[in-house]
Design a protein around this motif. Structure first.
Motif, PDB file in Angstrom:
ATOM      1  N   MET A  53      30.036  12.558 -23.797  1.00  0.00           N
ATOM      2  CA  MET A  53      31.210  12.289 -22.954  1.00  0.00           C
ATOM      3  C   MET A  53      31.798  13.580 -22.401  1.00  0.00           C
ATOM      4  SD  MET A  53      33.238   9.138 -24.811  1.00  0.00           S
ATOM      5  CE  MET A  53      33.449   9.994 -26.379  1.00  0.00           C
ATOM      6  N   GLY A  54      31.829  14.630 -23.246  1.00  0.00           N
ATOM      7  CA  GLY A  54      32.361  15.906 -22.783  1.00  0.00           C
ATOM      8  C   GLY A  54      31.516  16.506 -21.671  1.00  0.00           C
ATOM      9  N   ALA A  55      30.176  16.448 -21.828  1.00  0.00           N
ATOM     10  CA  ALA A  55      29.283  16.981 -20.797  1.00  0.00           C
ATOM     11  C   ALA A  55      29.378  16.173 -19.511  1.00  0.00           C
ATOM     12  CB  ALA A  55      27.844  16.991 -21.313  1.00  0.00           C
ATOM     13  N   THR A  56      29.461  14.847 -19.648  1.00  0.00           N
ATOM     14  CA  THR A  56      29.585  13.990 -18.465  1.00  0.00           C
ATOM     15  C   THR A  56      30.895  14.270 -17.739  1.00  0.00           C
ATOM     16  OG1 THR A  56      28.297  12.266 -19.583  1.00  0.00           O
ATOM     17  CG2 THR A  56      29.570  11.612 -17.665  1.00  0.00           C
ATOM     18  N   ALA A  57      31.965  14.459 -18.511  1.00  0.00           N
ATOM     19  CA  ALA A  57      33.254  14.773 -17.886  1.00  0.00           C
ATOM     20  C   ALA A  57      33.204  16.124 -17.183  1.00  0.00           C
ATOM     21  CB  ALA A  57      34.355  14.770 -18.946  1.00  0.00           C
ATOM     22  N   ALA A  58      32.556  17.104 -17.806  1.00  0.00           N
ATOM     23  CA  ALA A  58      32.473  18.438 -17.204  1.00  0.00           C
ATOM     24  C   ALA A  58      31.708  18.418 -15.883  1.00  0.00           C
ATOM     25  CB  ALA A  58      31.815  19.408 -18.177  1.00  0.00           C
ATOM     26  N   ARG A  59      30.747  17.478 -15.737  1.00  0.00           N
ATOM     27  CA  ARG A  59      29.955  17.383 -14.504  1.00  0.00           C
ATOM     28  C   ARG A  59      30.604  16.466 -13.463  1.00  0.00           C
ATOM     29  NH1 ARG A  59      25.823  15.065 -13.890  1.00  0.00           N
ATOM     30  NH2 ARG A  59      24.601  16.434 -12.513  1.00  0.00           N
ATOM     31  N   SER A  60      31.727  15.872 -13.813  1.00  0.00           N
ATOM     32  CA  SER A  60      32.356  14.901 -12.918  1.00  0.00           C
ATOM     33  C   SER A  60      32.757  15.543 -11.588  1.00  0.00           C
ATOM     34  CB  SER A  60      33.579  14.286 -13.599  1.00  0.00           C
ATOM     35  OG  SER A  60      34.263  13.424 -12.713  1.00  0.00           O
ATOM     36  N   HIS A  61      32.684  14.749 -10.532  1.00  0.00           N
ATOM     37  CA  HIS A  61      33.125  15.206  -9.218  1.00  0.00           C
ATOM     38  C   HIS A  61      34.637  15.077  -9.065  1.00  0.00           C
ATOM     39  CE1 HIS A  61      29.021  15.603  -7.654  1.00  0.00           C
ATOM     40  NE2 HIS A  61      28.744  14.480  -8.311  1.00  0.00           N
ATOM     41  N   ILE A  62      35.291  14.442 -10.026  1.00  0.00           N
ATOM     42  CA  ILE A  62      36.753  14.330 -10.014  1.00  0.00           C
ATOM     43  C   ILE A  62      37.321  15.549 -10.729  1.00  0.00           C
ATOM     44  CG2 ILE A  62      38.725  12.912 -10.670  1.00  0.00           C
ATOM     45  CD1 ILE A  62      36.827  10.503 -10.739  1.00  0.00           C
ATOM     46  N   ALA A  63      38.042  16.365 -10.013  1.00  0.00           N
ATOM     47  CA  ALA A  63      38.483  17.660 -10.545  1.00  0.00           C
ATOM     48  C   ALA A  63      39.241  17.566 -11.876  1.00  0.00           C
ATOM     49  CB  ALA A  63      39.324  18.386  -9.495  1.00  0.00           C
ATOM     50  N   PRO A  64      40.272  16.710 -12.015  1.00  0.00           N
ATOM     51  CA  PRO A  64      40.987  16.666 -13.311  1.00  0.00           C
ATOM     52  C   PRO A  64      40.079  16.288 -14.480  1.00  0.00           C
ATOM     53  CG  PRO A  64      42.255  15.580 -11.594  1.00  0.00           C
ATOM     54  CD  PRO A  64      40.912  15.840 -11.007  1.00  0.00           C
ATOM     55  N   VAL A  65      39.156  15.357 -14.256  1.00  0.00           N
ATOM     56  CA  VAL A  65      38.227  14.954 -15.322  1.00  0.00           C
ATOM     57  C   VAL A  65      37.321  16.125 -15.688  1.00  0.00           C
ATOM     58  CG1 VAL A  65      36.361  13.380 -15.951  1.00  0.00           C
ATOM     59  CG2 VAL A  65      38.291  12.550 -14.585  1.00  0.00           C
ATOM     60  N   SER A  66      36.826  16.841 -14.684  1.00  0.00           N
ATOM     61  CA  SER A  66      35.972  18.003 -14.939  1.00  0.00           C
ATOM     62  C   SER A  66      36.724  19.081 -15.698  1.00  0.00           C
ATOM     63  CB  SER A  66      35.447  18.553 -13.612  1.00  0.00           C
ATOM     64  OG  SER A  66      34.650  19.701 -13.823  1.00  0.00           O
ATOM     65  N   TRP A  67      37.987  19.298 -15.354  1.00  0.00           N
ATOM     66  CA  TRP A  67      38.787  20.306 -16.058  1.00  0.00           C
ATOM     67  C   TRP A  67      38.970  19.934 -17.526  1.00  0.00           C
ATOM     68  CZ3 TRP A  67      43.046  20.218 -11.718  1.00  0.00           C
ATOM     69  CH2 TRP A  67      42.526  20.859 -10.569  1.00  0.00           C
ATOM     70  N   ILE A  68      39.222  18.648 -17.784  1.00  0.00           N
ATOM     71  CA  ILE A  68      39.406  18.202 -19.173  1.00  0.00           C
ATOM     72  C   ILE A  68      38.134  18.427 -19.974  1.00  0.00           C
ATOM     73  CG2 ILE A  68      39.777  16.184 -20.639  1.00  0.00           C
ATOM     74  CD1 ILE A  68      41.643  15.099 -18.461  1.00  0.00           C
ATOM     75  N   GLY A  69      36.974  18.066 -19.402  1.00  0.00           N
ATOM     76  CA  GLY A  69      35.705  18.259 -20.103  1.00  0.00           C
ATOM     77  C   GLY A  69      35.418  19.719 -20.385  1.00  0.00           C
ATOM     78  N   LYS A  70      35.636  20.575 -19.391  1.00  0.00           N
ATOM     79  CA  LYS A  70      35.379  22.010 -19.581  1.00  0.00           C
ATOM     80  C   LYS A  70      36.387  22.645 -20.534  1.00  0.00           C
ATOM     81  CE  LYS A  70      33.077  22.644 -15.128  1.00  0.00           C
ATOM     82  NZ  LYS A  70      33.122  23.287 -13.788  1.00  0.00           N
ATOM     83  N   TYR A  72      37.860  21.108 -23.063  1.00  0.00           N
ATOM     84  CA  TYR A  72      37.463  20.681 -24.413  1.00  0.00           C
ATOM     85  C   TYR A  72      36.337  21.562 -24.941  1.00  0.00           C
ATOM     86  CZ  TYR A  72      34.851  17.896 -27.825  1.00  0.00           C
ATOM     87  OH  TYR A  72      34.152  17.488 -28.928  1.00  0.00           O
ATOM     88  N   ILE A  73      35.320  21.792 -24.121  1.00  0.00           N
ATOM     89  CA  ILE A  73      34.190  22.624 -24.546  1.00  0.00           C
ATOM     90  C   ILE A  73      34.644  24.051 -24.818  1.00  0.00           C
ATOM     91  CG2 ILE A  73      31.962  23.580 -23.850  1.00  0.00           C
ATOM     92  CD1 ILE A  73      31.545  21.062 -22.164  1.00  0.00           C
ATOM     93  N   TRP A  74      35.436  24.597 -23.904  1.00  0.00           N
ATOM     94  CA  TRP A  74      35.843  26.000 -24.023  1.00  0.00           C
ATOM     95  C   TRP A  74      36.791  26.217 -25.200  1.00  0.00           C
ATOM     96  CZ3 TRP A  74      40.976  27.681 -23.278  1.00  0.00           C
ATOM     97  CH2 TRP A  74      41.156  29.060 -23.361  1.00  0.00           C
ATOM     98  N   MET A  75      37.764  25.322 -25.355  1.00  0.00           N
ATOM     99  CA  MET A  75      38.793  25.527 -26.365  1.00  0.00           C
ATOM    100  C   MET A  75      38.228  25.432 -27.777  1.00  0.00           C
ATOM    101  SD  MET A  75      42.411  23.514 -26.890  1.00  0.00           S
ATOM    102  CE  MET A  75      41.585  22.021 -27.442  1.00  0.00           C
ATOM    103  N   VAL A  76      37.461  24.383 -28.056  1.00  0.00           N
ATOM    104  CA  VAL A  76      36.946  24.179 -29.411  1.00  0.00           C
ATOM    105  C   VAL A  76      35.899  25.236 -29.754  1.00  0.00           C
ATOM    106  CG1 VAL A  76      35.784  22.571 -30.953  1.00  0.00           C
ATOM    107  CG2 VAL A  76      37.430  21.718 -29.285  1.00  0.00           C
ATOM    108  N   ARG A  77      35.041  25.592 -28.803  1.00  0.00           N
ATOM    109  CA  ARG A  77      34.012  26.602 -29.069  1.00  0.00           C
ATOM    110  C   ARG A  77      34.621  27.986 -29.239  1.00  0.00           C
ATOM    111  NH1 ARG A  77      30.941  27.658 -24.988  1.00  0.00           N
ATOM    112  NH2 ARG A  77      29.205  28.496 -26.187  1.00  0.00           N
ATOM    113  N   GLY A  78      35.819  28.200 -28.682  1.00  0.00           N
ATOM    114  CA  GLY A  78      36.424  29.519 -28.755  1.00  0.00           C
ATOM    115  C   GLY A  78      37.240  29.767 -30.002  1.00  0.00           C
ATOM    116  N   ASN A 157      28.190  21.326 -24.813  1.00  0.00           N
ATOM    117  CA  ASN A 157      27.673  22.505 -24.125  1.00  0.00           C
ATOM    118  C   ASN A 157      26.153  22.434 -23.982  1.00  0.00           C
ATOM    119  OD1 ASN A 157      28.399  25.128 -22.946  1.00  0.00           O
ATOM    120  ND2 ASN A 157      27.167  25.983 -24.593  1.00  0.00           N
ATOM    121  N   CYS A 158      25.467  21.982 -25.043  1.00  0.00           N
ATOM    122  CA  CYS A 158      23.999  21.837 -24.992  1.00  0.00           C
ATOM    123  C   CYS A 158      23.599  20.784 -23.962  1.00  0.00           C
ATOM    124  CB  CYS A 158      23.461  21.449 -26.369  1.00  0.00           C
ATOM    125  SG  CYS A 158      23.608  22.725 -27.635  1.00  0.00           S
ATOM    126  N   ILE A 159      24.277  19.653 -23.981  1.00  0.00           N
ATOM    127  CA  ILE A 159      23.931  18.558 -23.074  1.00  0.00           C
ATOM    128  C   ILE A 159      24.259  18.926 -21.637  1.00  0.00           C
ATOM    129  CG2 ILE A 159      24.459  16.162 -22.484  1.00  0.00           C
ATOM    130  CD1 ILE A 159      24.892  15.641 -25.466  1.00  0.00           C
TER     131      ILE A 159
END
Length: 292
Positions: A53-70, A72-78, A157-159
């Motif tokens: 779900m996180g990877a799909t959101a990060a690839r979304s063409h809808i900007a707010p959804v893409s921001w949320i996905g990215k 999530y990935i950036w914050m938890v991994r950091g 991030n892997c997906i």
């Protein structure tokens, strides 16, 4: 457990060893291995689902959804895992009790008083009168949620990288044949991206296995807890006093994890070979050369 073991001080030799290894504490120790396996069995698919779900959101063409996905990935991994585990579990626990406090407590007062968190007894989760089983189950549930969120971010991030690795030409060809974006995603992108994601997900599975001792830090009585309690010379296990045997208990855990990871490596290699069959990748090319 057995009649001959009623008085530990009056037995010795092999009988003592048999009674020691079949004591109630050791039975709990054996069951704790199932706790670790249950954590892996529940967390792995949950983390994979959150990662997808996180990877799909990060690839979304809808900007707010893409921001949320990215985000999530950036914050938890950091954030270092141990800090996230300790902070998030406390925050989640207090959040649950605060929501319950709004419904069951008469005053519904703000629970954070200075640096202390206080709710009425009825808002405690689980209740103070609940059995130890419920406390263990609640702690295990918090651990599963935390593990799923942390490892879900790494899986995302892997997906995400695997989705980007699928040749763009194949997606464009599918679109040229009249497929919608959803059809391209479901029929072309997702089936092919797994072969690219598997190496990273395989490594993540190994890390997840090695991270299970963090249950000990979260208050769950896992194999590390019992290895320390049973192996130590001055612990709560007083029925069968002995010297400091922690080295042997942790050596047993070492063997357990090495065997488990080796079995996992074999399984991942077979799955990789199956997914690579017919694919235009290095793995697929190796399979074609072997068949030839």
């Amino acid at each position: 457990m057995f009649e001959a073991c009623a008085d530990p001080k009056s037995i010795e030799g092999l009988t003592w060893a048999f009674c020691y290894l079949t004591s109630a504490k050791h039975v709990d120790f054996y069951w704790s291995f199932l706790t670790v396996l249950a954590l892996l069995a529940i967390t792995a698919p949950a983390a994979l689902g959150m990662g997808f779900m996180g990877a799909t959101a990060a690839r979304s063409h809808i900007a707010p959804v893409s921001w949320i996905g990215k985000l999530y990935i950036w914050m938890v991994r950091g954030i270092p895992d141990i800090i996230f585990f300790l902070f998030f579990v406390i925050a989640l626990d207090q959040g649950i009790e605060y929501l319950k406090n709004l419904f069951v407590c008469e005053d519904g007062a703000w629970p954070w008083q200075g640096l202390e968190f206080r709710v009425c007894q009825a808002a405690k989760v689980p209740l103070g009168s609940s059995s130890a089983v419920w406390h263990q189950a609640y702690g295990f549930g918090l651990a599963v949620i935390t593990f799923a969120i942390v490892f879900g971010a790494f899986a995302a991030n892997c997906i995400y990288g695997a989705m980007q690795a699928v040749p763009r030409a194949q997606l464009e060809t599918a679109e040229a044949y009249g497929m919608s974006r959803r059809q391209v995603f479901r029929r072309i992108l997702v089936p092919q991206m797994w072969v690219y994601a598997l190496p990273g997900l395989g490594n993540l599975w190994m890390i997840l296995i090695k991270a299970t001792p963090l249950l000990f830090l979260l208050g769950v009585k896992d194999i590390v807890y019992y290895a320390r309690e049973l192996g130590g010379s001055k612990t709560q296990a007083y029925e069968y006093p002995h010297g400091d045997w922690r080295l042997w208990y942790f050596l047993g855990l070492l063997v357990f994890y090495l065997v488990f990871t080796r079995i996992s490596e074999i399984g991942i290699a077979r799955l990789s070979a199956r997914l690579s069959h017919g694919q235009a990748t290095a793995g697929g090319e190796a399979l074609r050369r072997t068949a030839a």
